[in-house]
Design an enzyme around this catalytic site. Structure first.
Site, PDB file in Angstrom:
ATOM      1  N   ASP A 153      27.194  37.532  29.960  1.00 54.84           N
ATOM      2  CA  ASP A 153      26.884  37.559  31.387  1.00 54.84           C
ATOM      3  C   ASP A 153      27.729  36.485  32.057  1.00 54.84           C
ATOM      4  OD1 ASP A 153      25.882  37.529  33.932  1.00 54.84           O
ATOM      5  OD2 ASP A 153      23.819  36.990  33.373  1.00 54.84           O
ATOM      6  N   ASP A 169      43.338  41.293  48.744  1.00 49.65           N
ATOM      7  CA  ASP A 169      43.890  41.271  50.096  1.00 49.65           C
ATOM      8  C   ASP A 169      42.852  40.795  51.121  1.00 49.65           C
ATOM      9  OD1 ASP A 169      42.688  43.756  49.193  1.00 49.65           O
ATOM     10  OD2 ASP A 169      43.081  44.561  51.181  1.00 49.65           O
ATOM     11  N   TYR A 188      32.517  38.620  50.553  1.00 48.64           N
ATOM     12  CA  TYR A 188      33.351  38.993  49.406  1.00 48.64           C
ATOM     13  C   TYR A 188      34.693  38.271  49.454  1.00 48.64           C
ATOM     14  CZ  TYR A 188      36.657  41.757  46.678  1.00 48.64           C
ATOM     15  OH  TYR A 188      37.652  42.134  45.806  1.00 48.64           O
TER      16      TYR A 188
END
Length: 322
Positions: A52, A118, A141
């Site tokens: 994990d 990007d 993100y």
């Protein structure tokens, strides 16, 4: 960090059978890396059932136990919209994990290869983004991935960070398979037409990574400071999501779907929890000049993936064909 030049003996050992740890090995990029790196060393393919990566102490223990010469980190939290409501999970995987890998790689004098995005840019530039352009992520993100880049850089490890875009491949959860699934459910699809980028296949990424890593292990690119850093790595050319969808359905017959009617819409017509950059086109000039690596055009790469899917489906048992 002082550069370490491998002796001829060290180079021979590493290139003959380096121990290569692939994290995220069950994902679309991880699978492609396993295929591409097969035969050049001892592959340790680690997915979430083995370790994990959000568990920092367990991750450290695992890396120390495997003693890799190369770490390919294809693991990432990529649910862009869900990250807005799960920032802690996104940062554990996209920020803390790369930092831990960098520390452990440095202790082993291993090479760390990490993939970024990007989405570290805000999309406001009119031309392709270079590695020297200012970052300004619009989403959790993007912020978590940028922080992961910085965590690696802060350690002083032997590293490569490859920023890429719009990744898809012959397996996995991606735009290509979403389009094929929706085509079986709807006669019309509305696709965003004002976000521009370079669709990039996991196959092209993996093969380019192998070429560069092999060169580094063979000491063809000089001292660490000559090559370590951030590079943009995408397929050549650019299109919109709408243009990408059009190209996908140009292969509709060989992919076994009926092409739907495509309707172009604006970003404002398709609101999402996370904001996306309007211009995601990355310049590949630096990686081309430094390593002599150039990925295929996004159209040629799509042709190759479509062919792979068609072949795999033609060999699938009749009762399990999609």
């Amino acid at each position: 960090m002082g550069a370490h030049r491998m002796t001829k003996e060290e180079s021979t050992v590493l290139t003959s059978s380096p121990r290569i740890l692939i994290l995220g090995a069950a994902g679309q990029l991880g699978r492609a890396l396993r295929r591409s790196f097969a035969g050049i060393g001892s592959i340790i393919a680690a997915d979430r059932t083995l370790v994990d990566i959000a568990d920092g102490p367990r991750l450290r223990e695992f890396v120390r136990g495997t003693q890799p010469a190369v770490i390919l980190n294809a693991a990432a939290y990529t649910a862009v919209d869900r990250a807005e409501s799960e920032p802690e999970q996104a940062r554990a995987i996209n920020t803390a994990c790369p930092g831990i890998l960098a520390e452990e790689a440095k202790a082993l004098n291993a090479l760390l290869v990490h993939y970024s995005t990007d989405y570290v840019f805000d999309g406001s530039k009119s031309g392709p983004w270079t590695e020297d352009d200012a970052t300004n992520p619009l989403s959790v993100y993007g912020s978590s991935k940028l922080a992961g880049e910085r965590a690696i850089q802060a350690v002083g490890v032997r590293y490569l960070i490859f920023r890429t875009s719009w990744v898809y491949g012959p397996q996995g959860n991606n735009f290509l398979f979403t389009m094929l699934r929706l085509a079986g459910q709807r006669d019309k699809l509305s696709i965003v037409n004002d976000q521009i980028g370079a669709p990039t296949t996991s196959i092209e990424l993996a093969d380019a990574t192998r070429a560069i890593v092999e060169g580094i292990l063979a000491d063809r690119f000089g001292a660490t400071e000559d090559w370590a850093g951030i590079y943009h790595m995408t397929c050549a050319g650019s299109t919109s999501w709408f243009g990408f969808a059009q190209a996908i359905f140009a292969h509709a017959e060989q992919l076994g779907v009926k092409p739907p009617e495509l309707l172009p819409i604006s970003t404002e017509d398709y609101p999402t929890p996370a904001r996306r950059p309007r211009n995601s086109v990355l310049s590949n000039e630096k990686i081309n000049l430094r390593f002599g690596v150039e990925l295929a055009s996004w159209q040629a790469a799509l042709d190759a993936v479509s062919k792979q899917i068609r072949i795999s489906r033609s060999h699938a048992p009749r009762d399990t064909q999609v």
